[in-house]
Every structure is written in structure tokens, then in C-alpha cells.
Write an enzyme that holds these catalytic residues in place. Structure first.
Site, PDB file in Angstrom:
ATOM      1  N   HIS A   1     -55.516  22.896  24.030  1.00  0.00           N
ATOM      2  CA  HIS A   1     -56.055  22.476  25.322  1.00  0.00           C
ATOM      3  C   HIS A   1     -57.203  23.390  25.747  1.00  0.00           C
ATOM      4  O   HIS A   1     -57.009  24.416  26.394  1.00  0.00           O
ATOM      5  CB  HIS A   1     -54.910  22.532  26.354  1.00  0.00           C
ATOM      6  CG  HIS A   1     -55.227  21.858  27.643  1.00  0.00           C
ATOM      7  ND1 HIS A   1     -54.275  21.180  28.365  1.00  0.00           N
ATOM      8  CD2 HIS A   1     -56.369  21.754  28.355  1.00  0.00           C
ATOM      9  CE1 HIS A   1     -54.817  20.690  29.467  1.00  0.00           C
ATOM     10  NE2 HIS A   1     -56.088  21.038  29.475  1.00  0.00           N
TER      11      HIS A   1
ATOM     12  N   HIS B   1     -61.344  23.250  27.284  1.00  0.00           N
ATOM     13  CA  HIS B   1     -62.479  22.479  27.807  1.00  0.00           C
ATOM     14  C   HIS B   1     -63.754  23.176  27.355  1.00  0.00           C
ATOM     15  O   HIS B   1     -64.077  24.265  27.823  1.00  0.00           O
ATOM     16  CB  HIS B   1     -62.417  22.402  29.342  1.00  0.00           C
ATOM     17  CG  HIS B   1     -61.219  21.659  29.846  1.00  0.00           C
ATOM     18  ND1 HIS B   1     -61.206  20.290  29.990  1.00  0.00           N
ATOM     19  CD2 HIS B   1     -59.981  22.079  30.189  1.00  0.00           C
ATOM     20  CE1 HIS B   1     -60.003  19.902  30.427  1.00  0.00           C
ATOM     21  NE2 HIS B   1     -59.232  20.971  30.558  1.00  0.00           N
TER      22      HIS B   1
ATOM     23  N   ARG C   1     -66.748  21.636  27.526  1.00  0.00           N
ATOM     24  CA  ARG C   1     -67.778  21.182  28.494  1.00  0.00           C
ATOM     25  C   ARG C   1     -68.996  20.509  27.884  1.00  0.00           C
ATOM     26  O   ARG C   1     -69.814  19.964  28.614  1.00  0.00           O
ATOM     27  CB  ARG C   1     -68.259  22.332  29.392  1.00  0.00           C
ATOM     28  CG  ARG C   1     -67.160  23.026  30.191  1.00  0.00           C
ATOM     29  CD  ARG C   1     -66.492  22.092  31.187  1.00  0.00           C
ATOM     30  NE  ARG C   1     -65.617  22.827  32.104  1.00  0.00           N
ATOM     31  CZ  ARG C   1     -64.469  22.336  32.570  1.00  0.00           C
ATOM     32  NH1 ARG C   1     -64.067  21.134  32.204  1.00  0.00           N
ATOM     33  NH2 ARG C   1     -63.742  23.031  33.395  1.00  0.00           N
TER      34      ARG C   1
ATOM     35  N   ASP D   1     -56.866  14.269  30.337  1.00  0.00           N
ATOM     36  CA  ASP D   1     -56.687  15.531  31.063  1.00  0.00           C
ATOM     37  C   ASP D   1     -57.777  15.788  32.103  1.00  0.00           C
ATOM     38  O   ASP D   1     -58.955  15.549  31.864  1.00  0.00           O
ATOM     39  CB  ASP D   1     -56.632  16.725  30.110  1.00  0.00           C
ATOM     40  CG  ASP D   1     -56.370  17.999  30.881  1.00  0.00           C
ATOM     41  OD1 ASP D   1     -55.314  18.105  31.500  1.00  0.00           O
ATOM     42  OD2 ASP D   1     -57.261  18.864  30.913  1.00  0.00           O
TER      43      ASP D   1
ATOM     44  N   HIS E   1     -51.550  14.824  31.508  1.00  0.00           N
ATOM     45  CA  HIS E   1     -51.774  15.719  32.650  1.00  0.00           C
ATOM     46  C   HIS E   1     -50.913  15.138  33.776  1.00  0.00           C
ATOM     47  O   HIS E   1     -51.295  14.152  34.409  1.00  0.00           O
ATOM     48  CB  HIS E   1     -53.268  15.719  32.995  1.00  0.00           C
ATOM     49  CG  HIS E   1     -53.631  16.387  34.276  1.00  0.00           C
ATOM     50  ND1 HIS E   1     -54.395  17.526  34.337  1.00  0.00           N
ATOM     51  CD2 HIS E   1     -53.334  16.081  35.571  1.00  0.00           C
ATOM     52  CE1 HIS E   1     -54.556  17.884  35.609  1.00  0.00           C
ATOM     53  NE2 HIS E   1     -53.921  17.010  36.374  1.00  0.00           N
TER      54      HIS E   1
ATOM     55  N   HIS F   1     -49.763  21.715  30.310  1.00  0.00           N
ATOM     56  CA  HIS F   1     -49.603  22.747  31.348  1.00  0.00           C
ATOM     57  C   HIS F   1     -48.417  22.556  32.305  1.00  0.00           C
ATOM     58  O   HIS F   1     -48.604  22.354  33.504  1.00  0.00           O
ATOM     59  CB  HIS F   1     -50.899  22.934  32.149  1.00  0.00           C
ATOM     60  CG  HIS F   1     -51.635  21.676  32.552  1.00  0.00           C
ATOM     61  ND1 HIS F   1     -51.029  20.628  33.223  1.00  0.00           N
ATOM     62  CD2 HIS F   1     -52.920  21.308  32.355  1.00  0.00           C
ATOM     63  CE1 HIS F   1     -51.933  19.694  33.441  1.00  0.00           C
ATOM     64  NE2 HIS F   1     -53.076  20.069  32.912  1.00  0.00           N
TER      65      HIS F   1
ATOM     66  N   ASN G   1     -55.441  23.830  38.446  1.00  0.00           N
ATOM     67  CA  ASN G   1     -54.666  22.593  38.404  1.00  0.00           C
ATOM     68  C   ASN G   1     -53.846  22.561  37.124  1.00  0.00           C
ATOM     69  O   ASN G   1     -54.431  22.568  36.039  1.00  0.00           O
ATOM     70  CB  ASN G   1     -55.647  21.407  38.449  1.00  0.00           C
ATOM     71  CG  ASN G   1     -54.950  20.060  38.341  1.00  0.00           C
ATOM     72  OD1 ASN G   1     -53.770  19.978  38.006  1.00  0.00           O
ATOM     73  ND2 ASN G   1     -55.687  18.991  38.604  1.00  0.00           N
TER      74      ASN G   1
ATOM     75  N   ASP H   1     -55.707  25.882  28.440  1.00  0.00           N
ATOM     76  CA  ASP H   1     -56.398  25.124  29.482  1.00  0.00           C
ATOM     77  C   ASP H   1     -57.650  25.881  29.945  1.00  0.00           C
ATOM     78  O   ASP H   1     -57.969  25.910  31.137  1.00  0.00           O
ATOM     79  CB  ASP H   1     -55.479  24.787  30.667  1.00  0.00           C
ATOM     80  CG  ASP H   1     -56.050  23.663  31.527  1.00  0.00           C
ATOM     81  OD1 ASP H   1     -57.087  23.073  31.154  1.00  0.00           O
ATOM     82  OD2 ASP H   1     -55.454  23.370  32.592  1.00  0.00           O
TER      83      ASP H   1
ATOM     84  N   HIS I   1     -66.180  27.340  34.555  1.00  0.00           N
ATOM     85  CA  HIS I   1     -66.997  26.785  35.647  1.00  0.00           C
ATOM     86  C   HIS I   1     -68.097  27.778  35.983  1.00  0.00           C
ATOM     87  O   HIS I   1     -67.857  28.977  36.011  1.00  0.00           O
ATOM     88  CB  HIS I   1     -66.163  26.560  36.908  1.00  0.00           C
ATOM     89  CG  HIS I   1     -65.163  25.459  36.779  1.00  0.00           C
ATOM     90  ND1 HIS I   1     -65.518  24.131  36.704  1.00  0.00           N
ATOM     91  CD2 HIS I   1     -63.815  25.492  36.697  1.00  0.00           C
ATOM     92  CE1 HIS I   1     -64.421  23.385  36.591  1.00  0.00           C
ATOM     93  NE2 HIS I   1     -63.370  24.187  36.579  1.00  0.00           N
TER      94      HIS I   1
HETATM   95 ZN   LIG Z   1     -54.904  19.183  33.105  1.00  0.00          ZN
HETATM   96 ZN   LIG Z   2     -57.219  20.891  31.179  1.00  0.00          ZN
END
Ligand SMILES: [Zn+2]
Ligand SMILES: [Zn+2]
Length: 438
Positions: free
Chosen positions: A60, A62, A64, A154, A181, A234, A280, A307, A311
Site C-alpha cells: 500500500h 501512493h 502519486r 483506496d 478501504h 489499514h 485516514n 499507506d 503531500h
Molecule cells: Zn485508504
Molecule cells: Zn492509502
């Protein structure tokens, strides 16, 4: 580093289980393991005092890219992964464009191959555009060069029970898995922090545990009903652990992950309204953290997944209500697990290898079937994917040193144990002396 013939001899590392042994890496494989090995022309790495684990696998991440290259790119994200000891990451589908077609997943897969720091396995979206109205092209993504097996919306929950059922039915044909998710959208409308005494005191909308648990319970029942595989992203509450324990006791095909931050941090950190702690699902209570640790220790929760959610500053350094959800995690995950699980006596290093490499590789279908192999024991014949970890080291986390393009780590300024000394991907070092090898 001296020049060599591409062969590496790792001297004196301690495997996660078993006695100290030298490892010879050649042609992408571990070719020998044993005492006092030697090899002419090999580059030698003195690993005395280091633990050798199979290269970590993240289910998991990201990355981007495409779409938010100001937050992360495949290049910077896989650099962060390598520095964290990872040799494979699953890239979540909530990019722009969404990874919901064969074309987009193949683009991400190729970017990963080009970066060459870590295998990038794209996750496909469950629904077109993550819109939750009709299924994406699951079969085309499975048949693509990226051979997608894990599907997830997700960032959003597949809230519609009929769509979730159809997705579970569809992926059975090619041994796929739906990673949910779990967030009931109506119960979390505007939610900001864990629902409880603290949310009331802070005047922030509460995020009730039941919003996660109700979806997990429903999806376990759906997975059992259609005989398909569900993976729960998660997990954050004690009640969720109980539901998954129940589903596993029934023999249903349910697996689950927990993040490093949910194993270590609690909701109290939100009291200062610092959005670095906005995530989250939200940080929960001490009792939840204890249940998550116990669930990971006894195998109810199969694995740790980061996760990793980078950002840019402008999306995080703003007031709590409007700040983005998410934390980075690739570069600190192993050290946080060391602190939360190993130093507490809940897992030994063999357990860490299992929860951070072997099991996530199985869940992510990276243990055969034409995929690059990950999560293999460090023995002759296995791909030379491994991480060398110094458990005696310790340092304060400084996000300025991170390779991730974003800096939103909740562990900044915290003293964490350990140091990721080296990472090898198919026999080639991606990290040496805790720095990128190239
Ligand atoms: Zn998630
Ligand atoms: Zn995620």
C-alpha cells in the site's frame, strides 16, 4: 566501492532465523549461503552485527504519478522505498488519471522499471474513475503487461454492496484480490478525528470506529458468500481486529494490513491541531493500538503496509479542517515496527520478515505466476532481494534527509531505533551505507 564482476559477498549477517551466515549474490540470485564463503572478484560487504531480511514488500504505497508529481514521483517514491528496505511496492490507483485501464497501469509499471530502484506493482481501480458506479476494466488490467492482481479504490470505499460483490466475483477467475478501504461514507461525512471524548473537546467531527467495522463485517460476509479473496486496508480499531479474527476462524479468504503509524501513535497527538497527524483512518486510542499490535503478533493481521501518502507542504501546513489526510512512511516503517513490535517482545525478526515481506508478497501475488519473485527465504536459489539492517543503531528522524518529495512524516524529531544499511534488488545494491547506491 571497488569495481567487481557484479558478484557480492555479504559476510557475517545474521538471518532473521538461524545462525550467522555469509551470502553470495550472483546473477540476481543468492547462489551460496554458509560459513566462511569466498569468491574471487566479488565485492565484499562486511555485515557483522547486521540482520539480513528478505527485501520488504509494501502492499500500500501512493506514488502519486501520474498527476501529482509535486507530491511524489515513481522515481522519488521508489528511492524512498529502497532507503526503507523495500524491494517491491504496490502503487495505489488513485492517481490522475486513475489507474483503471490497462494503459495507465502499464504506464506506471514501466515508470517503475525505468527507475529501477524497486519493483513497482500497480494496483488497479475497482470502479471506473474511482467513482463507485461501475466496475473498471479488471480483466484487461489483469491481462496487461503489469499483470494486476490487487484491485482497490483506496482513498475511497467501495460502498455499494452489489459492486463489491461483483468485483469479488470477477477477480476469482484470475486469483485476484479486492483491497478495501473500509469507510462507510455516510457515517464519516466530514469526519476529522477519531470519534470520542477528544473529538468533542476539539470541536472536530468524529470518525466512529463502527464506520470501519461495519464495512469490514459486510465485506467478510460477501467474500465468504462468493468464495473470493478480500484484503482489508489499514485496519485501525480493536473491533476490526475482532471481526477479522472471526472471519479467519471461519476459514474465509480474508487478509488484513496495519500501518506503522497505527501501531505507534494515538489520537492524543491531534490535540494540538497539527495536521501532520491527520490521517485516514484516523489515529485511534491506546486500547486500539494494543489490539492492533496483538493482532499483528498473533497473525490475525497479516502484514504491515505503509499507506505512504505524500503531500506537498501547502496541502499539509494549513488549518486542520482543510489539510489533506495522510502521512509518509516508506523510510521509517521498519524502524517503527522495530520499536512497536520487536522492542516490546511481540515479534522477533523472523516475525518481522513474515509480516513485512513474506506475507505481503503472497497477498500481492508476487510469489509466483510470472511476477518478479519477492518474499522468499534467504537461501540458495532465491532472488537476491534483501535488506541489511543494523538493530543497534538509532537516530532522530529528520525529514530533510528523506528521498521522498514530501515531508509529512509524523515521526519527525522522534528517536527511532535501527538503520537500513543496505538494500539489494536482484543482487544489485540500491542502497549502500544507508545511502542510494546510484
Ligand atoms: Zn485508504
Ligand atoms: Zn492509502
Amino acid at each position: 566501492m571497488t569495481s567487481g564482476n557484479g558478484t557480492w559477498l555479504i559476510k557475517g549477517a545474521r538471518p532473521a532465523s538461524g545462525p550467522q551466515a555469509d551470502l553470495l549474490l550472483s546473477d540476481g540470485l543468492i547462489t551460496e549461503a554458509g560459513l566462511r564463503l569466498s569468491a574471487a572478484g566479488a565485492q565484499v560487504l562486511d555485515a557483522t552485527g547486521l540482520i539480513a531480511l528478505p527485501g520488504l514488500v509494501d502492499l500500500h504505497t501512493h506514488l502519486r504519478e501520474p498527476g501529482r508529481e509535486d507530491a511524489e514521483t515513481v522515481q522519488t517514491g521508489t528511492a524512498a522505498a529502497a532507503l526503507g528496505g523495500y524491494t517491491a511496492v504496490h502503487a495505489m490507483a488513485n492517481t490522475d488519471p486513475v489507474a483503471d485501464t490497462a494503459g495507465v497501469v502499464e504506464q506506471i509499471w514501466r515508470l517503475g522499471r525505468h527507475a529501477g530502484l524497486c519493483d513497482v506493482q500497480p494496483v488497479g481501480a475497482v470502479t471506473a474513475g474511482l467513482a463507485g458506479s461501475h466496475l473498471a476494466e479488471l480483466g484487461a488490467m489483469a491481462d496487461s503487461a503489469a499483470r494486476v492482481r490487487v484491485f482497490s479504490d483506496d482513498g475511497r470505499c467501495v460502498a455499494d454492496a452489489v459492486l463489491m460483490r461483483r468485483a469479488l466475483e470477477y477477480v476469482k477467475a484470475f486469483d485476484g484480490v479486492i483491497a478495501q478501504h473500509a469507510q462507510e461514507p455516510r457515517l464519516t461525512d466530514g469526519a476529522q478525528v477519531n470519534e470520542g471524548e477528544l473529538s468533542g473537546r476539539l470541536g472536530l467531527a468524529g470518525w466512529p470506529a463502527v464506520a470501519e467495522e461495519a464495512i469490514i463485517a459486510r465485506d467478510c460476509l460477501l467474500a465468504a458468500h462468493v468464495g473470493s479473496a478480500l484484503h482489508v486496508c489499514h485496519v485501525s480499531t480493536a473491533g476490526s481486529v475482532e471481526i477479522i479474527r472471526w472471519a479467519k476462524a471461519k476459514g474465509w479468504r480474508v487478509t488484513a494490513e496495519v500501518t506503522p503509524h497505527h501501531l505507534l501513535l494515538t489520537e492524543d497527538l491531534a490535540a494540538g491541531y497539527d495536521p501532520v497527524y491527520k490521517v485516514n483512518p484516523p489515529l485511534r486510542t491506546e486500547a486500539d493500538v494494543a489490539a492492533l499490535r496483538a493482532g499483528l503478533a498473533d497473525g490475525t493481521i497479516d502484514c504491515v503496509a505503509t499507506d505512504h501518502a505524500p503531500h506537498p507542504l501547502e496541502d499539509k501546513e494549513t488549518e486542520w479542517q482543510v489539510a489533506a489526510f495522510g502521512m509518509t512512511g516508506l523510510e521509517t516503517a521498519l524502524r517503527v515496527v522495530h520499536l512497536a513490535m520487536v522492542e516490546t517482545g511481540l515479534l522477533d525478526w523472523a516475525g518481522v520478515a513474515d509480516r513485512m515481506s513474506i506475507r505481503p508478497a503472497v497477498i500481492g501475488r508476487l510469489n509466483g505466476g510470472g511476477a518478479p519473485l519477492h518474499g522468499c527465504a534467504l537461501e540458495p536459489g532465491s532472488p537476491a532481494n534483501l535488506v541489511l539492517y543494523d538493530p543497534a543503531a538509532s537516530s532522530v528522524v529528520d525529514p530533510a534527509e528523506h528521498a521522498s518529495r514530501s515531508r509529512n512524516t509524523p515521526f519527525a524529531g522522534m528517536e527511532l531505533p535501527g538503520r537500513i544499511q543496505a538494500t539489494f534488488l536482484r543482487g544489485v545494491p540500491t542502497v549502500i551505507d544507508a545511502k542510494l547506491a546510484r
